[in-house]
Design an enzyme around this catalytic site. Sequence first.
Site, PDB file in Angstrom:
ATOM      1  N   CYS A 112      15.589  -1.126  38.346  1.00 25.56           N
ATOM      2  CA  CYS A 112      14.283  -1.688  37.971  1.00 25.56           C
ATOM      3  C   CYS A 112      13.145  -0.697  38.120  1.00 25.56           C
ATOM      4  CB  CYS A 112      13.990  -2.934  38.802  1.00 25.56           C
ATOM      5  SG  CYS A 112      15.162  -4.270  38.529  1.00 25.56           S
ATOM      6  N   HIS A 135       9.660  -9.290  33.548  1.00 25.94           N
ATOM      7  CA  HIS A 135      10.095  -8.036  34.176  1.00 25.94           C
ATOM      8  C   HIS A 135      11.077  -7.336  33.236  1.00 25.94           C
ATOM      9  CE1 HIS A 135      11.842  -5.142  36.786  1.00 25.94           C
ATOM     10  NE2 HIS A 135      12.669  -5.925  37.481  1.00 25.94           N
ATOM     11  N   CYS A 191      11.416  -3.394  44.207  1.00 30.35           N
ATOM     12  CA  CYS A 191      12.807  -3.375  44.646  1.00 30.35           C
ATOM     13  C   CYS A 191      13.703  -2.973  43.486  1.00 30.35           C
ATOM     14  CB  CYS A 191      13.218  -4.734  45.191  1.00 30.35           C
ATOM     15  SG  CYS A 191      13.028  -6.102  44.025  1.00 30.35           S
TER      16      CYS A 191
END
Length: 376
Positions: A89, A331, A361
Amino acid sequence: MTSAVIVDAVRTPIGKRKGAYAETHPVDLSAHVLGALAGRTGIDPALIDDVVWGTVMQYSEQAGNVARNAVLAAGWPVSVPGTTITRACGSSQQALSFAAATVASGQQDFVVAGGAESMTRVPMGSNTGGDPNPPSMLERFGVQGFNQGVGAEMVAEKWGFSRAVLDEYSVRSHELSAQAIDAGAFDAQLAPLAGLEQDEGVRRGSTVEGLGKLKTVFKEDGVIHAGNASQISDGAGALLVATEETARKHGMRPIARVHTVAVAADDPVIMLTAPIAATAKALKKSGLSIGDIGAYEVNEAFAPVPLAWLAESGADMERMNPLGGAIAVGHPLGGSGAILMTRLINHMRDNGIRYGLQTMCEAGGMANATIVELMD
């Protein structure tokens, strides 16, 4: 050592899954923000030494080298190279770190950092043909596999977050995102595409009572559900990185200096706690305290993540994700780092905030943290 600066940054509005960008190739998402960045800064693309691009699911339409393909799709000179990277991510946040290090060391003058993800067209997990975790790794941690949702449940349990607390935070994300959109807070940073002019996923009128009707996903008696987790989405962002001297030589006025970067790792089973360690590491390196930071973008992968970070960092809730976050707007994996940084530095400029911090994270129990400083 000479520091790197972000000259300008641009992003697409974030599209929800099977929404506005359902028919848009992910390379075209990337090419769109490259073109917008060149148009905003006035830079001749031939001056760009490299494009460092984050994409997580490097499969199907996102296979090969998205960065190079985006350069060509954008119509830029064939002399402009590009490389595609992944740190899960945090891929495009890592792209910024690489770009900053490269220009600060004098190896290159102009680097574009950014990333994109079409989670509609290249679904999460589609790039895994087999189990990437060998028995030796699973045996070490005594698990049958690693799962971020299960990790989110573990974080909620460790810090004692009830479902009501998580859902209240999620409603906050939608409310702040809607307020920011209505106030035009994002207008200057957006490059509309496919008829989408603002982030698509915000659910106005969200309530704790409404979220309470959703079924938990990872644990029958758990607290994590679709409403307090980040939305699956599509989007891209791009940042032009140079040294201050190079930027000003070309008549450009940078927005922010890349002050400090850090990357950290923690337990891969709970997986989502490394932003706490990465933030502490970045603050120690920078010589700053959490109180010196005027705004924080902590990616809302799941509601327990920013809340645990808040509890451990001693940060001010009002400064965290002040314009909402991924629970409300989505996201898009490889694009999120660049999108969050674009949001952050524009918010800093709009409000005269000297220091900002971004952290998120990442799969495998990792996290990036980046501190930026507003330029005069």
